[in-house]
Design a protein around this motif. Structure first.
Motif, PDB file in Angstrom:
ATOM      1  N   THR A 134       1.099  -1.445  -0.039  1.00 42.15           N
ATOM      2  CA  THR A 134       0.056  -0.063  -0.005  1.00 42.15           C
ATOM      3  C   THR A 134       1.076   1.162  -0.072  1.00 42.15           C
ATOM      4  N   ILE A 135       1.857   1.240   0.719  1.00 42.49           N
ATOM      5  CA  ILE A 135       2.891   2.428   0.936  1.00 42.49           C
ATOM      6  C   ILE A 135       3.440   2.881  -0.438  1.00 42.49           C
ATOM      7  N   LEU A 136       3.985   1.479  -1.128  1.00 41.87           N
ATOM      8  CA  LEU A 136       4.457   1.407  -2.441  1.00 41.87           C
ATOM      9  C   LEU A 136       3.552   2.166  -3.416  1.00 41.87           C
ATOM     10  N   GLU A 137       2.401   2.002  -3.330  1.00 37.78           N
ATOM     11  CA  GLU A 137       1.333   2.476  -4.203  1.00 37.78           C
ATOM     12  C   GLU A 137       1.166   3.945  -4.355  1.00 37.78           C
ATOM     13  N   SER A 146       3.865   5.988  -2.991  1.00 34.06           N
ATOM     14  CA  SER A 146       5.133   6.306  -2.924  1.00 34.06           C
ATOM     15  C   SER A 146       5.182   7.443  -3.867  1.00 34.06           C
ATOM     16  N   ALA A 147       4.846   7.569  -4.998  1.00 34.23           N
ATOM     17  CA  ALA A 147       4.984   8.647  -6.017  1.00 34.23           C
ATOM     18  C   ALA A 147       4.372   9.966  -5.371  1.00 34.23           C
ATOM     19  N   ASP A 148       3.266   9.778  -4.472  1.00 32.29           N
ATOM     20  CA  ASP A 148       2.644  11.081  -4.127  1.00 32.29           C
ATOM     21  C   ASP A 148       3.569  11.597  -2.905  1.00 32.29           C
ATOM     22  N   ILE A 149       4.299  10.671  -2.297  1.00 25.27           N
ATOM     23  CA  ILE A 149       4.844  11.054  -0.872  1.00 25.27           C
ATOM     24  C   ILE A 149       6.274  11.834  -1.506  1.00 25.27           C
ATOM     25  N   ARG A 150       6.797  11.197  -2.659  1.00 25.14           N
ATOM     26  CA  ARG A 150       7.961  11.629  -3.215  1.00 25.14           C
ATOM     27  C   ARG A 150       7.597  13.232  -3.685  1.00 25.14           C
ATOM     28  N   THR A 151       6.416  13.126  -4.169  1.00 20.99           N
ATOM     29  CA  THR A 151       6.260  14.799  -4.878  1.00 20.99           C
ATOM     30  C   THR A 151       5.982  15.497  -3.639  1.00 20.99           C
ATOM     31  N   PHE A 152       5.459  15.175  -2.602  1.00 18.51           N
ATOM     32  CA  PHE A 152       5.269  16.034  -1.327  1.00 18.51           C
ATOM     33  C   PHE A 152       6.513  16.618  -0.769  1.00 18.51           C
ATOM     34  N   ALA A 153       7.564  15.566  -0.794  1.00 22.31           N
ATOM     35  CA  ALA A 153       8.870  15.996  -0.325  1.00 22.31           C
ATOM     36  C   ALA A 153       9.449  16.943  -1.430  1.00 22.31           C
ATOM     37  N   LEU A 154       9.432  16.637  -2.728  1.00 19.35           N
ATOM     38  CA  LEU A 154       9.911  17.923  -3.448  1.00 19.35           C
ATOM     39  C   LEU A 154       9.286  19.204  -3.463  1.00 19.35           C
ATOM     40  N   VAL A 155       7.766  19.282  -3.089  1.00 18.95           N
ATOM     41  CA  VAL A 155       7.336  20.441  -2.813  1.00 18.95           C
ATOM     42  C   VAL A 155       8.064  21.087  -1.829  1.00 18.95           C
ATOM     43  N   ILE A 156       8.363  20.386  -0.584  1.00 18.86           N
ATOM     44  CA  ILE A 156       9.011  20.842   0.619  1.00 18.86           C
ATOM     45  C   ILE A 156      10.377  21.397   0.119  1.00 18.86           C
ATOM     46  N   ILE A 157      11.002  20.783  -0.615  1.00 20.64           N
ATOM     47  CA  ILE A 157      12.319  21.235  -1.113  1.00 20.64           C
ATOM     48  C   ILE A 157      12.167  22.510  -1.932  1.00 20.64           C
ATOM     49  N   SER A 173      12.497   1.425  -4.981  1.00 24.87           N
ATOM     50  CA  SER A 173      11.823   1.330  -6.359  1.00 24.87           C
ATOM     51  C   SER A 173      12.625   0.756  -7.326  1.00 24.87           C
ATOM     52  N   VAL A 174      13.963   0.611  -6.894  1.00 27.50           N
ATOM     53  CA  VAL A 174      15.122   0.147  -7.726  1.00 27.50           C
ATOM     54  C   VAL A 174      14.955  -1.251  -7.800  1.00 27.50           C
ATOM     55  N   ASN A 175      15.107  -1.945  -8.878  1.00 26.57           N
ATOM     56  CA  ASN A 175      14.728  -3.365  -9.100  1.00 26.57           C
ATOM     57  C   ASN A 175      16.156  -3.762  -9.437  1.00 26.57           C
ATOM     58  N   ILE A 176      16.557  -4.792  -8.382  1.00 23.82           N
ATOM     59  CA  ILE A 176      17.973  -5.387  -8.607  1.00 23.82           C
ATOM     60  C   ILE A 176      17.935  -6.125  -9.780  1.00 23.82           C
ATOM     61  N   THR A 177      16.838  -6.809 -10.050  1.00 25.54           N
ATOM     62  CA  THR A 177      17.164  -7.767 -11.271  1.00 25.54           C
ATOM     63  C   THR A 177      17.368  -7.189 -12.639  1.00 25.54           C
ATOM     64  N   TYR A 178      16.623  -6.045 -12.505  1.00 23.47           N
ATOM     65  CA  TYR A 178      16.806  -5.242 -13.992  1.00 23.47           C
ATOM     66  C   TYR A 178      18.527  -4.730 -13.790  1.00 23.47           C
ATOM     67  N   THR A 179      18.751  -4.206 -12.828  1.00 22.27           N
ATOM     68  CA  THR A 179      20.331  -3.564 -12.714  1.00 22.27           C
ATOM     69  C   THR A 179      21.308  -4.685 -13.211  1.00 22.27           C
ATOM     70  N   ILE A 180      21.116  -5.935 -12.753  1.00 21.49           N
ATOM     71  CA  ILE A 180      22.038  -6.924 -12.927  1.00 21.49           C
ATOM     72  C   ILE A 180      22.092  -7.423 -14.313  1.00 21.49           C
ATOM     73  N   HIS A 181      20.870  -7.302 -14.850  1.00 26.08           N
ATOM     74  CA  HIS A 181      20.620  -7.634 -16.362  1.00 26.08           C
ATOM     75  C   HIS A 181      21.052  -6.446 -17.325  1.00 26.08           C
ATOM     76  N   ALA A 182      21.449  -5.390 -16.740  1.00 26.08           N
ATOM     77  CA  ALA A 182      21.835  -3.975 -17.424  1.00 26.08           C
ATOM     78  C   ALA A 182      23.040  -4.480 -18.418  1.00 26.08           C
ATOM     79  N   GLY A 183      23.950  -4.854 -17.610  1.00 27.57           N
ATOM     80  CA  GLY A 183      25.256  -5.298 -18.337  1.00 27.57           C
ATOM     81  C   GLY A 183      26.206  -3.953 -18.174  1.00 27.57           C
TER      82      GLY A 183
END
Length: 390
Positions: free
Chosen positions: A48-51, A53-64, A290-300
């Motif tokens: 639920t908190i990951l869902e 997450s984008a709104d929380i990050r936006t709120f943080a950007l507003v504060i910045i 939000s960082v997907n380690i699987t994709y990171t490993i496959h990035a090469g």
């Protein structure tokens, strides 16, 4: 969800402490704390908190951006106007060109897919850059040539330019109709209307604060509410006219900085700084989650080389933007270093192409993750360690 919030703060603080012991910026520890407790590692967070997450990050950007606006004087902005204007789009354009040239060679993408990838990676992270520039202003660094103000102003517009380009490239790939260049005109429109709307809200709050006796804590609540309303207006009118709510937030804060008494604006900035202590942890831990380690490993290795090439092109764009200024070589290098960090925009839009079913989606997401891991710590460290150069 409450347990997840507790874990975010606890692990974020532990990561911050570990970073300080290692003499690296605290955000690095927060990012890796997020990766550790996120869904792609220990998976300790409530979905639920990951869902949200984008709104929380936006709120943080507003504060910045509120904090940044409360530190900027109109006279300083006038002084850095021309180079800040160039910094808003030239470095990002150079970086996208670098991706168009080399992503076709290293990752076998089409030129339009490479441009989409470049648009994702070309955004500087205001979450990394702006708080550090605000701190430099408060500490008195770089005030002869107003370097922190220059970087703050340029970085705030840089994201808008890049996101509009990303939307244009994404639409072209989804429709197969080619690039719609008319959409690029929405960049200046978005910035101008966002700034104007922010000024209107700013003067409205100024007259309210002048007419009535209001506690500073209540003033901050009103400023936050109006800032979120600006984002709501942006979303409500997006089908009719492009308005940058984030530019509006900064404009609102700049008006208050320059119209309120110096002591009042300083006290408001102190309150916002205290809020930022909590939201900084939320922001960077959730970005890490939000960082997907699987994709990171496959990035090469190809993706790593490509990100580094992009940074070289971006730095070249910074030097071009600063031609004709009074900055010396070290100051220009510092500006280039300050324009390296990537985090929030990449976390927000890195997976859009994959979700849209584009063939380049996994490559875009993988390279975005690599970009965050390489540039967020690197840029933050350079900004902190090289501040004596300005």
């Amino acid at each position: 969800m409450l347990t997840s919030i507790a874990l975010i703060f606890l692990f974020g603080l532990l990561g911050s402490i570990a970073s300080k012991l290692l003499r690296i910026p605290s955000l690095v520890g927060m990012l890796f704390a997020g990766i550790l407790i996120g869904p792609f590692a220990l998976n300790l967070l409530d979905p639920t908190i990951l869902e949200i997450s984008a709104d929380i990050r936006t709120f943080a950007l507003v504060i910045i951006l509120i904090k940044a606006g409360l530190s900027l004087k109109v006279s300083d902005i006038k002084q850095v106007g021309k180079p800040a204007f160039f910094m808003a789009f030239i470095p990002a354009t150079f970086e996208i060109i670098g991706y168009v040239i080399f992503a076709t060679l290293l990752l076998s993408l089409s030129w339009l897919e490479a441009a989409l990838l470049g648009a994702v990676l070309a955004a500087v992270s205001p979450a990394v850059v702006v708080p550090r520039m605000t701190a430099l202003i408060e500490q008195g660094y770089g005030q002869k040539n107003k370097i922190p103000q220059l970087i703050t102003a340029g970085a705030s517009c840089d994201d808008i330019f890049v996101i509009v380009l990303f939307s244009s490239f994404l639409g072209a790939l989804e429709s197969n109709d080619g690039l719609n260049l008319t959409s690029l005109f929405s960049v200046p429109v978005s910035i101008i209307f966002g700034a104007l709307l922010g000024v209107v809200f700013g003067f409205g709050l100024y007259f309210l604060f002048k007419k009535f006796t209001i506690r500073n804590t209540i003033k901050i609540i009103l400023i936050l509410s109006c800032s979120l309303l600006l984002l709501g207006i942006e979303e409500a009118l997006e089908n009719f006219i492009q308005i940058s709510g984030l530019i509006g937030v900064m404009s609102l804060s700049i008006v208050l900085k320059n119209r309120l008494k110096e002591e009042t604006s300083k006290n408001l900035s102190i309150i916002v700084s205290k809020l930022w202590v909590a939201f900084e942890i939320l922001l960077f831990v959730l970005v890490g989650a939000s960082v997907n380690i699987t994709y990171t490993i496959h990035a090469g290795i190809g993706a790593i080389i490509l990100v580094l090439i992009g940074l070289i092109f971006r730095s070249g764009g910074v030097f071009v933007s600063l031609i004709g200024t009074k900055l010396n070589k070290k100051e220009k290098l510092y500006c280039a270093a300050s324009y390296l960090p990537k985090a929030t925009v990449q976390a927000a839009i890195g997976g859009v192409a994959l979700a849209a079913g584009l063939s380049c989606g996994e490559v875009v997401l993988s390279t975005s993750v690599i970009g965050i891991i390489i540039t967020a710590p690197l840029g933050a460290i350079l900004i902190d360690k090289l501040k004596s150069w300005i």
